[in-house]
Write a protein that holds these residues in place. Sequence first.
Motif, PDB file in Angstrom:
ATOM      1  N   SER A  51       4.768  42.967  18.310  1.00 20.43           N
ATOM      2  CA  SER A  51       3.393  42.462  18.353  1.00 20.43           C
ATOM      3  C   SER A  51       3.093  41.635  17.113  1.00 20.43           C
ATOM      4  O   SER A  51       2.418  40.605  17.177  1.00 20.43           O
ATOM      5  N   ALA A  52       3.618  42.073  15.958  1.00 23.75           N
ATOM      6  CA  ALA A  52       3.374  41.334  14.724  1.00 23.75           C
ATOM      7  C   ALA A  52       4.042  39.972  14.761  1.00 23.75           C
ATOM      8  O   ALA A  52       3.434  38.947  14.406  1.00 23.75           O
ATOM      9  N   ASP A  62      -1.665  40.734  13.290  1.00 24.83           N
ATOM     10  CA  ASP A  62      -1.114  41.699  14.239  1.00 24.83           C
ATOM     11  C   ASP A  62      -2.243  42.405  14.976  1.00 24.83           C
ATOM     12  O   ASP A  62      -3.237  42.818  14.379  1.00 24.83           O
ATOM     13  N   GLY A 236       8.366  43.774  12.954  1.00 26.39           N
ATOM     14  CA  GLY A 236       8.137  42.388  12.574  1.00 26.39           C
ATOM     15  C   GLY A 236       9.002  41.919  11.423  1.00 26.39           C
ATOM     16  O   GLY A 236       8.779  40.820  10.893  1.00 26.39           O
TER      17      GLY A 236
END
Length: 283
Positions: A51-52, A62, A236
């Motif tokens: 997601s980041a 994020d 990430g």
Amino acid sequence: MHTPSASQLRKAQAFRDRHYQGDGFIIPNPWDAGSARLLAQTGFEALATTSAGLAFAQGLPDGAVPRDRVLAHLSDIAEATDLPVNADLENGYGDAPEAAAEAIRLAAQAGAVGGSIEDSTGRADQPVYDIGFAAERVRAAAEAARALPIPFMLTARAENFFIGRNDLADTIARLQAYQEAGADVLFAPGLRNAQDIATVVRSVDRPVNVLAGFGGMVLNAQDLFALGVRRVSVGGGLARAAWGAVQRAALEMRARGSFSYLDDAASGAELNAMFRPHAAPRP
């Protein structure tokens, strides 16, 4: 109901099997189709979205990318290679257990063969859900996963350490509750030391994922596998490494007007060869 392709069925079974066969494995986190292709050609066995990484590529923090864009991104990653893909589904894009269940169904439709649901609320006043309600959310996600026509691997995430609540006892209680609720893999991102990780592994009977390199962790993959960890992800981390390289290059150009950053750059010929049609995944 989602009708999976033969390829998705094969990927799903391979992904499930890999959690129980052989040694542990690293599941790196690409942030776009190109990085997914690079990682696949490097020889990894599975990939996971971040997601980041997605948010940073969109110029957002994020957690700020809407669900529809996340799913489109997931589809791009799943189509980019012939590897199984695990989806970072954050908290399921809603508080209700039904939201977590729907996120699982949509992730499978987008091509994922696994996905994670976290117990972080995104709210400062109550950063994680009450353990009972969090387990209800995992149960709903697990029921949705079991109803799919593929062996979808559900990962349940206990976010205490990741958000700075270093409560090992509560984290273990959460992971045990999520195990009982039907999670296939357990994940407490933010664990840093061998003692805590070994305690978590001993406290559950499902495969455990650990986030490598977070907050100064110095344990390598072999260290983690020796503790009983089955899966190691980097979140990430790869995207942040790429952003760090761009940031250093930008500062060098701005401050000195020089271009030595190109010494470490991949060549255009290498990248063109990697991304030519002959390197595309099998249909």
